[in-house]
Scaffold this motif. Sequence first.
Motif, PDB file in Angstrom:
ATOM      1  N   ILE A  32      19.592  12.628  -6.285  1.00  0.00           N
ATOM      2  CA  ILE A  32      18.538  12.096  -7.164  1.00  0.00           C
ATOM      3  C   ILE A  32      18.375  10.587  -6.956  1.00  0.00           C
ATOM      4  O   ILE A  32      17.290  10.103  -6.662  1.00  0.00           O
ATOM      5  N   SER A  33      19.484   9.840  -7.084  1.00  0.00           N
ATOM      6  CA  SER A  33      19.412   8.381  -6.909  1.00  0.00           C
ATOM      7  C   SER A  33      18.972   8.045  -5.492  1.00  0.00           C
ATOM      8  O   SER A  33      19.493   8.623  -4.535  1.00  0.00           O
ATOM      9  N   ASN A  34      18.037   7.141  -5.377  1.00  0.00           N
ATOM     10  CA  ASN A  34      17.540   6.707  -4.071  1.00  0.00           C
ATOM     11  C   ASN A  34      17.002   7.864  -3.236  1.00  0.00           C
ATOM     12  O   ASN A  34      17.015   7.809  -2.013  1.00  0.00           O
ATOM     13  N   ASP A  35      16.597   8.925  -3.882  1.00  0.00           N
ATOM     14  CA  ASP A  35      16.149  10.108  -3.160  1.00  0.00           C
ATOM     15  C   ASP A  35      14.851  10.614  -3.795  1.00  0.00           C
ATOM     16  O   ASP A  35      14.862  11.367  -4.763  1.00  0.00           O
ATOM     17  N   GLN A  36      13.750  10.175  -3.221  1.00  0.00           N
ATOM     18  CA  GLN A  36      12.445  10.474  -3.805  1.00  0.00           C
ATOM     19  C   GLN A  36      12.207  11.980  -3.904  1.00  0.00           C
ATOM     20  O   GLN A  36      11.836  12.492  -4.958  1.00  0.00           O
ATOM     21  N   ASN A  37      12.438  12.693  -2.807  1.00  0.00           N
ATOM     22  CA  ASN A  37      12.196  14.130  -2.817  1.00  0.00           C
ATOM     23  C   ASN A  37      13.176  14.854  -3.719  1.00  0.00           C
ATOM     24  O   ASN A  37      12.821  15.804  -4.415  1.00  0.00           O
ATOM     25  N   GLY A  38      14.423  14.384  -3.721  1.00  0.00           N
ATOM     26  CA  GLY A  38      15.441  14.992  -4.566  1.00  0.00           C
ATOM     27  C   GLY A  38      15.072  14.855  -6.039  1.00  0.00           C
ATOM     28  O   GLY A  38      15.187  15.816  -6.811  1.00  0.00           O
ATOM     29  N   ALA A  39      14.616  13.677  -6.434  1.00  0.00           N
ATOM     30  CA  ALA A  39      14.243  13.455  -7.830  1.00  0.00           C
ATOM     31  C   ALA A  39      13.073  14.366  -8.206  1.00  0.00           C
ATOM     32  O   ALA A  39      13.057  14.953  -9.299  1.00  0.00           O
ATOM     33  N   LEU A  40      12.116  14.503  -7.295  1.00  0.00           N
ATOM     34  CA  LEU A  40      10.963  15.373  -7.567  1.00  0.00           C
ATOM     35  C   LEU A  40      11.395  16.836  -7.689  1.00  0.00           C
ATOM     36  O   LEU A  40      10.955  17.544  -8.594  1.00  0.00           O
ATOM     37  N   ARG A  41      12.273  17.266  -6.763  1.00  0.00           N
ATOM     38  CA  ARG A  41      12.756  18.652  -6.800  1.00  0.00           C
ATOM     39  C   ARG A  41      13.479  18.943  -8.109  1.00  0.00           C
ATOM     40  O   ARG A  41      13.277  19.979  -8.739  1.00  0.00           O
ATOM     41  N   PHE A  42      14.322  17.991  -8.503  1.00  0.00           N
ATOM     42  CA  PHE A  42      15.073  18.152  -9.753  1.00  0.00           C
ATOM     43  C   PHE A  42      14.102  18.334 -10.927  1.00  0.00           C
ATOM     44  O   PHE A  42      14.244  19.243 -11.738  1.00  0.00           O
ATOM     45  N   LEU A  43      13.103  17.474 -11.003  1.00  0.00           N
ATOM     46  CA  LEU A  43      12.148  17.541 -12.123  1.00  0.00           C
ATOM     47  C   LEU A  43      11.337  18.830 -12.087  1.00  0.00           C
ATOM     48  O   LEU A  43      11.087  19.456 -13.114  1.00  0.00           O
ATOM     49  N   ASP A  44      10.932  19.248 -10.879  1.00  0.00           N
ATOM     50  CA  ASP A  44      10.140  20.471 -10.733  1.00  0.00           C
ATOM     51  C   ASP A  44      10.881  21.687 -11.263  1.00  0.00           C
ATOM     52  O   ASP A  44      10.271  22.617 -11.783  1.00  0.00           O
ATOM     53  N   GLY A  45      12.205  21.647 -11.130  1.00  0.00           N
ATOM     54  CA  GLY A  45      12.998  22.800 -11.545  1.00  0.00           C
ATOM     55  C   GLY A  45      13.183  22.928 -13.048  1.00  0.00           C
ATOM     56  O   GLY A  45      13.805  23.866 -13.525  1.00  0.00           O
TER      57      GLY A  45
END
Length: 470
Positions: free
Chosen positions: A221-234
């Motif tokens: 999530i931190s420093n990870d644009q796609n990771g943060a988006l994936r987390f929120l999408d879920g």
Amino acid sequence: MSAPVPEMADRADACAERLRAADEVLLASHIDADGLTSAAVAASALERAGIPFGTLFSKQLDEAEIAGIAATDYDTVLFTDFGSGQLGVIAEREAAGDFTPVIADHHQPADATTEHHLNPLLFGLDGSSELSGAGASYVLARALEPADGDNRDLAALAVVGAVGDMQATDGELVGANRKIVTEGEAAGTVETGTDLALYGKQTRPLPKLLEYATDVRIPGISNDQNGALRFLDGLGLELRSGGDWRCWVDLSHEEKRTLTNALLQHAIDKGVRPGEIDALFGTTYTLPAEPAGTELRDASEFSTLLNATARYERADVGLAVCLGDRDGALDRARTLLSNHRRNLSEGLQWVREEGVTREEHVQWFDAGDRIRETIVGIVAGMAVGTDGVDRGRPIVAFAEKGEDEVKVSARGTPGLTRKGLDLSAVMTEASRAVGGDGGGHDVAAGATIPEGTREEFVERVDDVVGEQLS
Ligand SMILES: [Mn+2]
């Protein structure tokens, strides 16, 4: 009040009395979030007490600056958020009859005395965690209160100053700062709550809130644009309103709980340590008189906005915002902040492209004139943990500063300070060895060194850090 200890209240009264006796006061303050809020607290109190004053801001109160102040017509000078450290020079000027100083500061006093000196360190309080410059100014402001007045509303600015000066250690304000919070609550200008301790709850789009939350590093999530988006999408939450991303402040209580629980679970699954997970939560200081969804509503975001004005030498803008200018000044401050963020991201991009040089115990980069010396330390801190920049060793950044000087900024991590890293000592020792000077905190420090001494300086830094971590 409202001084934390009776002796300090007496001193504040004496300072107030001296100010009331002045024809006109020169209010001189430091340029940073604490200095700007100190000045705003003092200016409001002087204004309400009917004492005429002018203002002056300075980054560094050196001998030349004090000489300039002495050359003005003011017979009384109120120093806020600086002055204690320069007491030797100030006391000489006082003895020479140039002006009478009144000082509201929280930095280590130099070895000299003056009568009107209000500093928590003189009263057994900790000046780095219990009271800031704005807090000392607030104590003075209470003493300046007219008989029918109430300056407790100014507690909100004192809280912004303390937060801006990083006094909310372990997530909350303590000691005398805590008393100021209580007075602000009574006056209706401060509210406290426990919440996610992420920066940008009022103004950052949710994905950015998470992506940029790097104080506690959450893998994926931190420093990870796609990771943060994936987390929120879920999460199954409505993430947008109209076409725009929602911010934390826009979420309902339920939605906040859903996100918080999922974030906790994610952090645990990714192996974030329990102590660090605790650091995801903290006390938040809200300014209920300010509009929701603006930087001014949250003490931490407010202080960042002020720092942006200070960094680009627009103390006038920062002070005007503190004093309630919500039109022109607030727009200008926001423009400065967005330029600042652009400079940071360009700086970070540059470091990513150029990479860092690794020594045995430290890593470093020299930005020359590509990154402003006033932000190179922040960029260095942001770079830690990104591609190619190791979290396991401190980072040292260089940038040009004027004609023949180089600015140095060093950043560590809490993990490294637990192992013995003290960058303040490192910067002091290594800079003095090459004819410069420096200091700061264990996790973040800085120095100025003469041009052409970088190599020798890096060697010294590497040696001292090696000794500390061995
Ligand atoms: Mn300060």
